[in-house]
Scaffold this motif. Structure first.
Motif, PDB file in Angstrom:
ATOM      1  N   GLN A 177      -9.904 -10.116   2.447  1.00  0.00           N
ATOM      2  CA  GLN A 177      -9.128 -10.494   1.266  1.00  0.00           C
ATOM      3  C   GLN A 177      -8.795  -9.281   0.396  1.00  0.00           C
ATOM      4  O   GLN A 177      -7.686  -9.159  -0.130  1.00  0.00           O
ATOM      5  CB  GLN A 177      -9.911 -11.520   0.451  1.00  0.00           C
ATOM      6  N   PHE A 178      -9.760  -8.379   0.239  1.00  0.00           N
ATOM      7  CA  PHE A 178      -9.573  -7.232  -0.652  1.00  0.00           C
ATOM      8  C   PHE A 178      -8.769  -6.099  -0.014  1.00  0.00           C
ATOM      9  O   PHE A 178      -8.053  -5.381  -0.714  1.00  0.00           O
ATOM     10  CB  PHE A 178     -10.931  -6.676  -1.093  1.00  0.00           C
ATOM     11  N   ARG A 179      -8.918  -5.929   1.297  1.00  0.00           N
ATOM     12  CA  ARG A 179      -8.319  -4.761   1.951  1.00  0.00           C
ATOM     13  C   ARG A 179      -6.806  -4.626   1.695  1.00  0.00           C
ATOM     14  O   ARG A 179      -6.336  -3.534   1.332  1.00  0.00           O
ATOM     15  CB  ARG A 179      -8.613  -4.803   3.459  1.00  0.00           C
ATOM     16  N   PRO A 180      -6.000  -5.685   1.835  1.00  0.00           N
ATOM     17  CA  PRO A 180      -4.566  -5.517   1.570  1.00  0.00           C
ATOM     18  C   PRO A 180      -4.262  -5.144   0.121  1.00  0.00           C
ATOM     19  O   PRO A 180      -3.229  -4.512  -0.161  1.00  0.00           O
ATOM     20  CB  PRO A 180      -3.970  -6.893   1.921  1.00  0.00           C
ATOM     21  N   LEU A 181      -5.144  -5.519  -0.807  1.00  0.00           N
ATOM     22  CA  LEU A 181      -4.917  -5.249  -2.215  1.00  0.00           C
ATOM     23  C   LEU A 181      -5.232  -3.817  -2.606  1.00  0.00           C
ATOM     24  O   LEU A 181      -4.678  -3.300  -3.581  1.00  0.00           O
ATOM     25  CB  LEU A 181      -5.773  -6.205  -3.071  1.00  0.00           C
ATOM     26  N   VAL A 182      -6.130  -3.162  -1.846  1.00  0.00           N
ATOM     27  CA  VAL A 182      -6.541  -1.801  -2.213  1.00  0.00           C
ATOM     28  C   VAL A 182      -5.914  -0.730  -1.321  1.00  0.00           C
ATOM     29  O   VAL A 182      -6.112   0.464  -1.584  1.00  0.00           O
ATOM     30  CB  VAL A 182      -8.083  -1.664  -2.189  1.00  0.00           C
ATOM     31  N   ASP A 183      -5.186  -1.131  -0.285  1.00  0.00           N
ATOM     32  CA  ASP A 183      -4.568  -0.141   0.596  1.00  0.00           C
ATOM     33  C   ASP A 183      -3.625   0.790  -0.151  1.00  0.00           C
ATOM     34  O   ASP A 183      -3.324   1.904   0.315  1.00  0.00           O
ATOM     35  CB  ASP A 183      -3.798  -0.839   1.723  1.00  0.00           C
ATOM     36  N   VAL A 184      -3.148   0.377  -1.327  1.00  0.00           N
ATOM     37  CA  VAL A 184      -2.206   1.183  -2.109  1.00  0.00           C
ATOM     38  C   VAL A 184      -2.806   2.518  -2.530  1.00  0.00           C
ATOM     39  O   VAL A 184      -2.074   3.464  -2.811  1.00  0.00           O
ATOM     40  CB  VAL A 184      -1.747   0.385  -3.360  1.00  0.00           C
ATOM     41  N   ILE A 185      -4.136   2.643  -2.571  1.00  0.00           N
ATOM     42  CA  ILE A 185      -4.747   3.896  -3.035  1.00  0.00           C
ATOM     43  C   ILE A 185      -4.831   4.947  -1.946  1.00  0.00           C
ATOM     44  O   ILE A 185      -5.175   6.091  -2.209  1.00  0.00           O
ATOM     45  CB  ILE A 185      -6.154   3.672  -3.614  1.00  0.00           C
ATOM     46  N   ARG A 186      -4.527   4.595  -0.701  1.00  0.00           N
ATOM     47  CA  ARG A 186      -4.679   5.555   0.390  1.00  0.00           C
ATOM     48  C   ARG A 186      -3.720   6.715   0.202  1.00  0.00           C
ATOM     49  O   ARG A 186      -2.570   6.529  -0.190  1.00  0.00           O
ATOM     50  CB  ARG A 186      -4.398   4.880   1.730  1.00  0.00           C
TER      51      ARG A 186
END
Length: 269
Positions: free
Chosen positions: A260-269
């Motif tokens: 659930q969280f992974r798609p939301l935080v991928d923006v920081i890569r």
């Protein structure tokens, strides 16, 4: 294989951090900071603590190598190696914010198997054993002040916490399913997941000394550790300099939350 004396290793870690923590509490809020090349802060307290921790570990466990934030950043040849963060949260420490810690991670052949983090201002001691595929035998589990800790079983909701670092605020460009917290201490940020306080936490640019100890503790508590880069973090490579390499990381309380969280935080890569 000769198995380590884990009781001795835990005692050494606790005695080293207790000794250093007592002095750092006296320095807390009174240290003058300088800016390093990477923009992070360093004080004389960081440098003193780094040296004291290195000396304590090398005297008690002379066969072990050491990599530390204020010392050498090159991963050594020894099978067992300590990675030291003398003050995690130096900005908090300098500005008088009472949340910072001392972090010791023990690696075996490049992968953490034990972690110890002391938060002097809270008088809290986290430790954990995570043998993984190392072939080592020993104790298991994660602990806070000697009591077992585990990740939360709660579902993501507006009453639950998710922790960010200062460099991961891009996550907020989209609605997030939990309340956001920002603590300013990478180790404690991630340890809130291990202790069941938060459902997840993200660090955009942690260095190896920010994550070595908590990699073992969080997973020993049941957390899912997800590198936000394609390459695996561990094992580390002998002879490589880790001084400037970041390791963007998501830690989640459970596998379904990781999804659930992974798609939301991928923006920081």
């Amino acid at each position: 294989m000769n198995q380590p004396d884990w009781h001795h290793i835990l005692n050494v870690a606790e005695s080293a951090t207790n000794m250093v923590g007592a002095q750092l509490l006296k320095d807390f809020g009174n240290a003058t900071a300088e800016e390093k090349a990477d923009g992070s802060l360093v004080t004389q307290s960081d440098k003193w603590a780094d040296g004291e921790l290195r000396n304590h570990l090398q005297q008690a466990l002379p066969s072990h190598g050491v990599l530390s934030e204020e010392g050498t950043h090159v991963f050594p040849t020894q099978d067992f190696c300590w990675i030291i963060d003398p003050i995690d949260g130096t900005t908090n420490f300098t500005r008088g914010v009472p949340l910072w810690g001392i972090s010791l991670g023990l690696l075996y052949k490049g992968t953490p198997v034990f972690g110890h983090v002391y938060i002097p201002t809270l008088d809290q001691r986290f430790h954990g054993f995570f043998m993984g595929h190392s072939g080592l035998e020993g104790p298991r589990g994660a602990f806070l002040d000697g009591e077992p800790i585990h990740t939360s079983t709660d579902a993501a909701a507006g009453s639950q916490f998710f922790s960010l670092c200062a460099r991961s605020t891009k996550v907020l460009h989209k609605p997030f399913p939990c309340k956001i917290r920002m603590l300013g201490v990478a180790t404690y940020n991630l340890l809130t997941v291990a202790a069941g306080i938060s459902l997840g936490a993200v660090e955009a640019t942690p260095k190896i000394w920010d994550i070595a100890a908590v990699w073992a503790i969080t997973q020993a508590a049941g957390a899912v550790w997800t590198p936000l880069e394609e390459a695996a973090i561990f094992p580390l490579t002998v002879g490589e300099n880790y001084g400037s390499r970041p390791f963007p990381t998501l830690v989640s309380a459970r596998a379904e939350l990781d999804s659930q969280f992974r798609p939301l935080v991928d923006v920081i890569r």
